[in-house]
Motif scaffolding. Structure first.
Motif, PDB file in Angstrom:
ATOM      1  N   SER A  92      48.041  38.256  37.702  1.00 54.09           N
ATOM      2  CA  SER A  92      48.539  39.082  36.603  1.00 54.09           C
ATOM      3  C   SER A  92      47.464  39.276  35.527  1.00 54.09           C
ATOM      4  N   ALA A  93      46.746  38.216  35.188  1.00 53.71           N
ATOM      5  CA  ALA A  93      45.686  38.302  34.180  1.00 53.71           C
ATOM      6  C   ALA A  93      44.562  39.218  34.653  1.00 53.71           C
ATOM      7  N   GLU A  95      44.881  41.790  36.772  1.00 53.59           N
ATOM      8  CA  GLU A  95      45.369  43.168  36.720  1.00 53.59           C
ATOM      9  C   GLU A  95      45.399  43.684  35.280  1.00 53.59           C
ATOM     10  N   SER A  96      45.768  42.838  34.339  1.00 52.20           N
ATOM     11  CA  SER A  96      45.777  43.219  32.926  1.00 52.20           C
ATOM     12  C   SER A  96      44.359  43.526  32.436  1.00 52.20           C
ATOM     13  N   ALA A  99      43.195  46.856  33.885  1.00 55.75           N
ATOM     14  CA  ALA A  99      43.777  47.991  33.168  1.00 55.75           C
ATOM     15  C   ALA A  99      43.066  48.210  31.835  1.00 55.75           C
ATOM     16  N   SER A 100      42.774  47.129  31.136  1.00 60.32           N
ATOM     17  CA  SER A 100      42.052  47.236  29.854  1.00 60.32           C
ATOM     18  C   SER A 100      40.653  47.802  30.066  1.00 60.32           C
ATOM     19  N   ALA A 114      36.756  43.112  28.638  1.00 56.55           N
ATOM     20  CA  ALA A 114      37.644  43.264  29.795  1.00 56.55           C
ATOM     21  C   ALA A 114      36.888  42.958  31.089  1.00 56.55           C
ATOM     22  N   ASP A 117      36.657  39.232  31.386  1.00 50.93           N
ATOM     23  CA  ASP A 117      37.958  38.699  31.800  1.00 50.93           C
ATOM     24  C   ASP A 117      38.206  38.934  33.295  1.00 50.93           C
TER      25      ASP A 117
END
Length: 132
Positions: A92-93, A95-96, A99-100, A114, A117
């Motif tokens: 999930s992290a 994918e977030s 997206a960022s 991003a 990350d």
């Protein structure tokens, strides 16, 4: 911003550690040559004895310093036991962050953050055996 120093081990004799160096993984045992290495995101493995199961920590980066007496200091922003990490949260992290990254302007600080990350979560996923 507050910084805290946590020690996992201090003055603890171990058989070997495997360090995720930026130029590749390497092992440190007794009588190792002094070395300073930047850490890449990856798994720091500690063998408490020759026959024990290793203890594994994910580190997002940092530095390793092996002194002439083979004592090795690991300095990193955090270290998390692999057994304590939920792979669904890592996915999930990632994918977030992805997206960022995609919505951030080229050359911006937000895009660089991003990307970092994404890379850290990808390395964490690899440590857990998942492909992101």
């Amino acid at each position: 911003r507050e910084h805290r120093l946590f020690k996992i081990y201090s003055n603890k004799a171990v058989a070997q550690i495997i360090v995720p160096g930026s130029e590749g993984e390497y092992g440190v045992t007794a009588n190792h040559s002094p070395i300073v290495s930047e850490l890449k995101p990856g798994v720091l493995t500690i063998f408490h004895s020759e026959s024990s199961e290793p203890e594994k920590f994910f580190v997002p980066g940092g530095f390793a310093l092996t002194h002439p007496n083979s004592v090795t200091d690991i300095t990193c922003p955090e270290a998390v036991k692999l057994d304590d990490i939920d792979s669904s949260i890592v996915s999930s992290a990632f994918e977030s962050a992805k997206a960022s990254f995609e919505k951030a302007d080229d050359g911006s600080i937000a895009k660089a953050e991003a990307q970092i990350d994404m890379e850290v979560n990808k390395a964490l996923g690899a440590a857990l055996g998942i492909t992101l």
